[in-house]
Design an enzyme around this catalytic site. Sequence first.
Site, PDB file in Angstrom:
ATOM      1  N   LYS A  33       0.838  -1.194   0.062  1.00 41.67           N
ATOM      2  CA  LYS A  33      -0.167   0.133  -0.031  1.00 41.67           C
ATOM      3  C   LYS A  33       0.636   1.328   0.053  1.00 41.67           C
ATOM      4  O   LYS A  33       0.503   2.219  -0.953  1.00 41.67           O
ATOM      5  CB  LYS A  33      -0.878  -0.012   1.106  1.00 41.67           C
ATOM      6  CG  LYS A  33      -1.945  -1.205   1.193  1.00 41.67           C
ATOM      7  CD  LYS A  33      -3.026  -1.080   2.160  1.00 41.67           C
ATOM      8  CE  LYS A  33      -3.563  -2.636   2.158  1.00 41.67           C
ATOM      9  NZ  LYS A  33      -4.552  -2.715   0.921  1.00 41.67           N
ATOM     10  N   ALA A  42       4.029   1.739  -1.043  1.00 41.97           N
ATOM     11  CA  ALA A  42       4.671   1.596  -2.175  1.00 41.97           C
ATOM     12  C   ALA A  42       3.557   2.089  -3.600  1.00 41.97           C
ATOM     13  O   ALA A  42       4.000   3.083  -4.239  1.00 41.97           O
ATOM     14  CB  ALA A  42       5.439   0.665  -2.585  1.00 41.97           C
ATOM     15  N   ASN A  43       2.428   1.627  -3.551  1.00 48.91           N
ATOM     16  CA  ASN A  43       1.469   1.756  -4.339  1.00 48.91           C
ATOM     17  C   ASN A  43       1.172   3.545  -4.418  1.00 48.91           C
ATOM     18  O   ASN A  43       0.914   4.120  -5.436  1.00 48.91           O
ATOM     19  CB  ASN A  43       0.296   1.088  -4.460  1.00 48.91           C
ATOM     20  CG  ASN A  43       0.438  -0.496  -4.312  1.00 48.91           C
ATOM     21  OD1 ASN A  43       1.468  -1.006  -5.097  1.00 48.91           O
ATOM     22  ND2 ASN A  43      -0.432  -1.240  -3.843  1.00 48.91           N
ATOM     23  N   GLU A  53       0.018  -0.784   7.075  1.00 51.83           N
ATOM     24  CA  GLU A  53       0.885  -2.014   6.939  1.00 51.83           C
ATOM     25  C   GLU A  53       2.233  -2.026   7.560  1.00 51.83           C
ATOM     26  O   GLU A  53       3.055  -2.651   7.061  1.00 51.83           O
ATOM     27  CB  GLU A  53       0.843  -2.305   5.532  1.00 51.83           C
ATOM     28  CG  GLU A  53      -0.256  -2.958   4.767  1.00 51.83           C
ATOM     29  CD  GLU A  53      -0.106  -3.364   3.336  1.00 51.83           C
ATOM     30  OE1 GLU A  53      -0.898  -4.084   2.947  1.00 51.83           O
ATOM     31  OE2 GLU A  53       0.690  -2.778   2.663  1.00 51.83           O
ATOM     32  N   THR A  74     -13.966   6.272   1.055  1.00 53.51           N
ATOM     33  CA  THR A  74     -14.265   5.959  -0.595  1.00 53.51           C
ATOM     34  C   THR A  74     -15.180   4.744  -0.558  1.00 53.51           C
ATOM     35  O   THR A  74     -15.215   3.648   0.120  1.00 53.51           O
ATOM     36  CB  THR A  74     -12.954   5.571  -0.820  1.00 53.51           C
ATOM     37  OG1 THR A  74     -12.345   4.592  -0.139  1.00 53.51           O
ATOM     38  CG2 THR A  74     -11.898   6.698  -0.904  1.00 53.51           C
ATOM     39  N   ALA A  79      -5.508  -2.115  -5.480  1.00 52.81           N
ATOM     40  CA  ALA A  79      -4.791  -0.817  -5.385  1.00 52.81           C
ATOM     41  C   ALA A  79      -5.503   0.355  -5.696  1.00 52.81           C
ATOM     42  O   ALA A  79      -4.945   1.665  -5.731  1.00 52.81           O
ATOM     43  CB  ALA A  79      -3.461  -1.031  -6.045  1.00 52.81           C
ATOM     44  N   ALA A  80      -6.960   0.210  -6.321  1.00 49.28           N
ATOM     45  CA  ALA A  80      -7.732   1.613  -6.461  1.00 49.28           C
ATOM     46  C   ALA A  80      -7.556   2.367  -5.336  1.00 49.28           C
ATOM     47  O   ALA A  80      -7.523   3.712  -5.379  1.00 49.28           O
ATOM     48  CB  ALA A  80      -9.160   0.879  -6.785  1.00 49.28           C
ATOM     49  N   GLY A  81      -7.644   1.751  -3.998  1.00 48.66           N
ATOM     50  CA  GLY A  81      -7.783   2.904  -2.827  1.00 48.66           C
ATOM     51  C   GLY A  81      -6.161   3.579  -2.728  1.00 48.66           C
ATOM     52  O   GLY A  81      -6.254   4.710  -2.450  1.00 48.66           O
ATOM     53  N   ASP A  82      -5.262   2.899  -3.057  1.00 48.82           N
ATOM     54  CA  ASP A  82      -3.877   3.519  -3.091  1.00 48.82           C
ATOM     55  C   ASP A  82      -3.792   4.463  -3.996  1.00 48.82           C
ATOM     56  O   ASP A  82      -3.018   5.704  -3.689  1.00 48.82           O
ATOM     57  CB  ASP A  82      -3.011   2.208  -3.217  1.00 48.82           C
ATOM     58  CG  ASP A  82      -2.965   1.323  -2.217  1.00 48.82           C
ATOM     59  OD1 ASP A  82      -3.382   1.511  -1.251  1.00 48.82           O
ATOM     60  OD2 ASP A  82      -2.560   0.220  -2.502  1.00 48.82           O
TER      61      ASP A  82
HETATM   62  O1  RIB Z   1      -3.883  -2.220  -1.590  1.00 43.74           O
HETATM   63  C1  RIB Z   1      -3.311  -3.461  -2.395  1.00 43.74           C
HETATM   64  C2  RIB Z   1      -2.042  -3.859  -1.851  1.00 43.74           C
HETATM   65  O2  RIB Z   1      -2.240  -4.471  -0.625  1.00 43.74           O
HETATM   66  C3  RIB Z   1      -1.309  -4.792  -2.816  1.00 43.74           C
HETATM   67  O3  RIB Z   1      -0.327  -4.367  -3.532  1.00 43.74           O
HETATM   68  C4  RIB Z   1      -0.691  -5.656  -1.747  1.00 43.74           C
HETATM   69  O4  RIB Z   1       0.656  -5.834  -1.648  1.00 43.74           O
HETATM   70  C5  RIB Z   1      -1.388  -5.284  -0.347  1.00 43.74           C
HETATM   71  O5  RIB Z   1      -0.418  -4.522   0.506  1.00 43.74           O
END
Ligand code: RIB
Length: 303
Positions: free
Chosen positions: A41, A43-44, A141, A221, A250-253
């Site tokens: 999360k 990194a994304n 995380e 969201t 990863a839409a939330g990220d």
């Molecule tokens: O939010 C999506 C992410 O959650 C994924 O990329 C996975 O690695 C987890 O951390």
Amino acid sequence: MKPYILVIGSSNTDMVVKADRLPAPGETILGGTFLMTAGGKGANQAVAAARLGGDVVFIVKVGDDIFGRQAVQSFTEEGIDTGHSIIDPVNPSGVALITVDAKAENCIVVASGANANLMPGDLYKAEDKIKNASLILMQLEIPLETVEYVAELAAQNNVRVILNPAPACALSDELLSKVSIITPNQKEAEMLTGVRITDKKSAETVAELLAEKGIETVIITLGANGALVFHGNHFDWVAAPVVNAVDTTAAGDVFNGALAVAVSEGKNLEDAVLFANTAAALSVTKMGAQASAPTRREVESFN
Ligand code: RIB
């Protein structure tokens, strides 16, 4: 000093399989092709913000292994400042096992590894980066005590914090009172307040309950249903563009990375959330986490 967004959080390597449906407990199902891709999360969010034009500093802890080294190199290639990233000599880099179903929904299990070992002591050398950030973006995380330490230092130095409370866990009132913008999804908002969201009214009640903790702006969201913004005693429902979703991972990220960029550029809240909704919608049209984060041009040319 040039203004920058400071992201502190996790990095994982995602092992993804697309399947018709998510397996039930004890069940084996046959899926489609396997995809190994960059995730986590933190990194994304850092990558999404950088692709959208943000000046990003990312503090992350990875293992002393191929996954960790590749991840840090790819952040640098995205133009992210990784000068304060940390190598964990003991624990491996984080890994996430992800199944994505035909409706683009996912289920994720994370082996946190080094992410779970990013402690406040790792950040002492980065104190100036925390104190001088224009905005800090965090998720859950990494250890809660690290999030609390950063939020406290940020509050002492009048630095705004966006907290994406994912994955959800109980948070103290003290931490919440130091957060400027909180961005739970529906499930996270329900968990934080103990109130179920069944309609617009209950979503607004949940937003008010979170704001009562001293949070200036609450953004819930709601996927394809857009986002509810509560700020200054005023509700605003911001619609999400309609797209053909293949993977919501990863839409939330991407939403959070985009929001951080828009807020740090001084966009008003409604425009910032519209920008973030568009970036998140674009991300669900592609497989993968960081692989799906759109560029600024893609967001601005979307209509
Ligand atoms: O939010 C999506 C992410 O959650 C994924 O990329 C996975 O690695 C987890 O951390």
